[in-house]
Motif scaffolding. Structure first.
Motif, PDB file in Angstrom:
ATOM      1  N   TYR A   1      39.922  51.682  32.490  1.00 13.76           N
ATOM      2  CA  TYR A   1      38.563  51.432  32.016  1.00 13.76           C
ATOM      3  C   TYR A   1      38.469  50.111  31.266  1.00 13.76           C
ATOM      4  N   LYS A   2      39.538  49.686  30.584  1.00  8.45           N
ATOM      5  CA  LYS A   2      39.514  48.403  29.880  1.00  8.45           C
ATOM      6  C   LYS A   2      39.518  47.250  30.882  1.00  8.45           C
ATOM      7  N   LYS A   3      40.308  47.402  31.941  1.00 10.53           N
ATOM      8  CA  LYS A   3      40.315  46.369  32.978  1.00 10.53           C
ATOM      9  C   LYS A   3      38.956  46.295  33.658  1.00 10.53           C
ATOM     10  N   MET A   4      38.347  47.459  33.893  1.00 11.31           N
ATOM     11  CA  MET A   4      37.026  47.490  34.521  1.00 11.31           C
ATOM     12  C   MET A   4      35.968  46.845  33.630  1.00 11.31           C
ATOM     13  N   LEU A   5      36.089  47.000  32.322  1.00 13.11           N
ATOM     14  CA  LEU A   5      35.134  46.363  31.400  1.00 13.11           C
ATOM     15  C   LEU A   5      35.223  44.842  31.505  1.00 13.11           C
ATOM     16  N   GLY A   6      36.459  44.306  31.591  1.00 12.52           N
ATOM     17  CA  GLY A   6      36.623  42.863  31.760  1.00 12.52           C
ATOM     18  C   GLY A   6      36.010  42.388  33.060  1.00 12.52           C
ATOM     19  N   GLN A   7      36.229  43.143  34.135  1.00 16.23           N
ATOM     20  CA  GLN A   7      35.639  42.800  35.425  1.00 16.23           C
ATOM     21  C   GLN A   7      34.113  42.853  35.360  1.00 16.23           C
ATOM     22  N   LEU A   8      33.595  43.894  34.733  1.00 10.13           N
ATOM     23  CA  LEU A   8      32.148  44.070  34.639  1.00 10.13           C
ATOM     24  C   LEU A   8      31.505  42.930  33.868  1.00 10.13           C
ATOM     25  N   LEU A   9      32.126  42.501  32.783  1.00  9.50           N
ATOM     26  CA  LEU A   9      31.589  41.385  31.997  1.00  9.50           C
ATOM     27  C   LEU A   9      31.550  40.112  32.827  1.00  9.50           C
ATOM     28  N   ALA A  10      32.645  39.821  33.527  1.00  8.55           N
ATOM     29  CA  ALA A  10      32.705  38.612  34.357  1.00  8.55           C
ATOM     30  C   ALA A  10      31.644  38.636  35.454  1.00  8.55           C
ATOM     31  N   VAL A  11      31.506  39.775  36.097  1.00  9.92           N
ATOM     32  CA  VAL A  11      30.553  39.906  37.195  1.00  9.92           C
ATOM     33  C   VAL A  11      29.115  39.844  36.696  1.00  9.92           C
ATOM     34  N   ALA A  12      28.831  40.489  35.582  1.00  9.70           N
ATOM     35  CA  ALA A  12      27.470  40.499  35.038  1.00  9.70           C
ATOM     36  C   ALA A  12      26.995  39.090  34.709  1.00  9.70           C
ATOM     37  N   VAL A  13      27.892  38.262  34.185  1.00  8.72           N
ATOM     38  CA  VAL A  13      27.527  36.879  33.859  1.00  8.72           C
ATOM     39  C   VAL A  13      27.084  36.142  35.127  1.00  8.72           C
ATOM     40  N   VAL A  14      27.822  36.323  36.203  1.00 10.35           N
ATOM     41  CA  VAL A  14      27.525  35.606  37.450  1.00 10.35           C
ATOM     42  C   VAL A  14      26.265  36.150  38.124  1.00 10.35           C
ATOM     43  N   VAL A  15      26.135  37.471  38.152  1.00  9.66           N
ATOM     44  CA  VAL A  15      25.001  38.083  38.846  1.00  9.66           C
ATOM     45  C   VAL A  15      23.704  37.894  38.074  1.00  9.66           C
ATOM     46  N   ILE A  16      23.724  38.149  36.767  1.00  9.79           N
ATOM     47  CA  ILE A  16      22.495  38.110  35.975  1.00  9.79           C
ATOM     48  C   ILE A  16      22.156  36.700  35.520  1.00  9.79           C
ATOM     49  N   GLN A  17      23.127  36.022  34.890  1.00  8.66           N
ATOM     50  CA  GLN A  17      22.836  34.661  34.414  1.00  8.66           C
ATOM     51  C   GLN A  17      22.859  33.648  35.559  1.00  8.66           C
ATOM     52  N   GLY A  18      23.862  33.756  36.436  1.00 11.80           N
ATOM     53  CA  GLY A  18      23.981  32.801  37.528  1.00 11.80           C
ATOM     54  C   GLY A  18      23.075  33.111  38.710  1.00 11.80           C
ATOM     55  N   ASP A  19      22.510  34.321  38.750  1.00  8.30           N
ATOM     56  CA  ASP A  19      21.597  34.751  39.817  1.00  8.30           C
ATOM     57  C   ASP A  19      22.247  34.689  41.200  1.00  8.30           C
ATOM     58  N   VAL A  20      23.544  35.004  41.247  1.00 12.19           N
ATOM     59  CA  VAL A  20      24.250  35.104  42.525  1.00 12.19           C
ATOM     60  C   VAL A  20      24.152  36.561  42.945  1.00 12.19           C
ATOM     61  N   ARG A  21      23.202  36.852  43.870  1.00  7.72           N
ATOM     62  CA  ARG A  21      22.871  38.246  44.172  1.00  7.72           C
ATOM     63  C   ARG A  21      22.684  38.479  45.666  1.00  7.72           C
ATOM     64  N   LEU A  22      22.889  39.738  46.058  1.00  6.23           N
ATOM     65  CA  LEU A  22      22.453  40.197  47.373  1.00  6.23           C
ATOM     66  C   LEU A  22      20.965  40.497  47.263  1.00  6.23           C
TER      67      LEU A  22
END
Length: 363
Positions: free
Chosen positions: A104-125
């Motif tokens: 779950y700690k590794k998943m939190l790190g992944q989730l943070l990295a991905v959220a930055v790109v998807v939400i702030q960077g607007d890289v989305r499907l």
């Protein structure tokens, strides 16, 4: 000088990435030996040698330095978010390589990295382009699906990183494919990114494919998965907006699926087995992966990795040339069924070997 770099940046990028990664790895191997930083064997990995798990450091360094240097003349609104996401994933991966994190700690790190790109960077499907009758996606659903997509591809590369050369080899196949695509679409930024990935992975394979001296670890496999997901979504976005699109929108989505067929199909079948048959955590270690079955039926690490790379290339070629003969939905279903069928062949052969008494499990 800047004009020369701008003109030849696509040629310089993979060479620079290769050189930085290639000359960094011996130093990392020596450091790991001195500091006793070795990869620990588990149910997935049966090696006995003292092997460094920090290859991701060299891959990350070679890729990121060459990419930033060779794209100084280019700009992209999402670039800063992508770099932040990469650094978050890299830190998470190195921490896990040195002192294994609970899932779950590794998943939190992944989730943070991905959220930055998807939400702030607007890289989305943003759409399914008519596949299964689904077109534009509402923003909330688009964000949720994009996060799931990124996390899925990140962990799929983490899952297939179980034998020498496989993750890096599949990464080379995918990145070369996207380099050709982005060159056709005249997008220099992502062309250079794809070529930087190719250069760093080829350098890593020199030390990992035959008689492995280093593993890429989670820091390498998670970054590779993240970048493959990024290239895939960026391809769909750029192809849609391009006047000279490579494939029709719906066909582009199926093509992207074919490009990632090996890690995607292997992850889906393994997670299904763990959740619904073995009733255990999807992150629990076992030897139900396709590459493990290939080892069990007698293939070497090199043979198994090259075989899966060749199959991945075959699916890319198949998807591209069948595009004109099958509707995208039928093509997607056909590729999925064919991939699932092929994924079962090593296990069928393994059962047959056991029945005939000639089965010799890999060590």
């Amino acid at each position: 000088m800047e004009e020369i770099i701008a003109k030849y940046s696509a040629y310089l990028a993979p060479v620079l990435a290769f050189a930085i990664t290639y000359f960094s790895i011996p130093a990392i191997i020596r450091l790991s030996l001195v500091k006793k930083l070795y990869d620990q064997p588990d149910e997935r990995k049966k090696h006995n040698a003292r092997i460094s798990p920090l290859g991701g450091m060299a891959i990350f360094g070679g890729m990121i330095i060459s990419f930033v240097f060779c794209t100084a003349h280019l700009s992209n609104p999402a670039l800063n978010s992508v770099l932040v996401g990469l650094f978050v994933l890299f830190i998470t991966g190195v921490k896990d390589d040195l002192y294994p994190l609970v899932p779950y700690k590794k998943m939190l790190g992944q989730l943070l990295a991905v959220a930055v790109v998807v939400i702030q960077g607007d890289v989305r499907l943003v759409s399914f382009y008519g596949l299964f009758g689904v077109n534009e996606l509402p923003y909330a659903i688009s964000v949720a699906l994009s996060i799931v997509f990124f996390l899925g591809i990140i962990n799929s590369f983490n899952f297939i990183d179980g034998i020498n050369g496989l993750s890096a080899g599949i990464g080379v196949v995918i990145s070369v494919t996207y380099a050709v695509v982005f060159d056709y679409l005249h997008n220099d930024l992502f062309l250079i990114l794809a070529l930087c990935i190719v250069g760093s992975q080829l350098a890593f394979l020199r030390f990992n494919l035959v008689n492995a001296k280093i593993f890429m670890g989670d820091s390498g496999s998670m970054i590779l998965g993240f970048l493959v997901a990024l290239l895939s979504i960026s391809f769909l976005q750029i192809n849609e907006l391009s006047e000279q699109f490579l494939l029709k929108k719906i066909d582009a989505l199926v093509f992207a699926f074919a490009v990632m067929i090996i890690p995607v199909v292997d992850t889906i079948r393994v997670v299904f087995i763990r959740l619904f048959i073995l009733r255990r955590s999807p992150f629990a270690a076992d030897r139900n992966h396709i590459h493990h079955a290939l080892l069990d039926i007698g293939l070497s690490h090199v043979q198994a990795s090259l075989s899966l790379m060749a199959i991945n290339v075959s699916f890319v070629v198949l998807a591209y040339f069948l595009n004109d003969y099958l509707r995208a939905t039928y093509l997607f279903i056909s590729l999925s069924l064919l991939a699932l069928l092929l994924s079962q062949l090593p296990f069928i052969i393994k059962r047959q070997q056991k029945r005939l008494g000639i089965y010799k499990p890999s060590t």
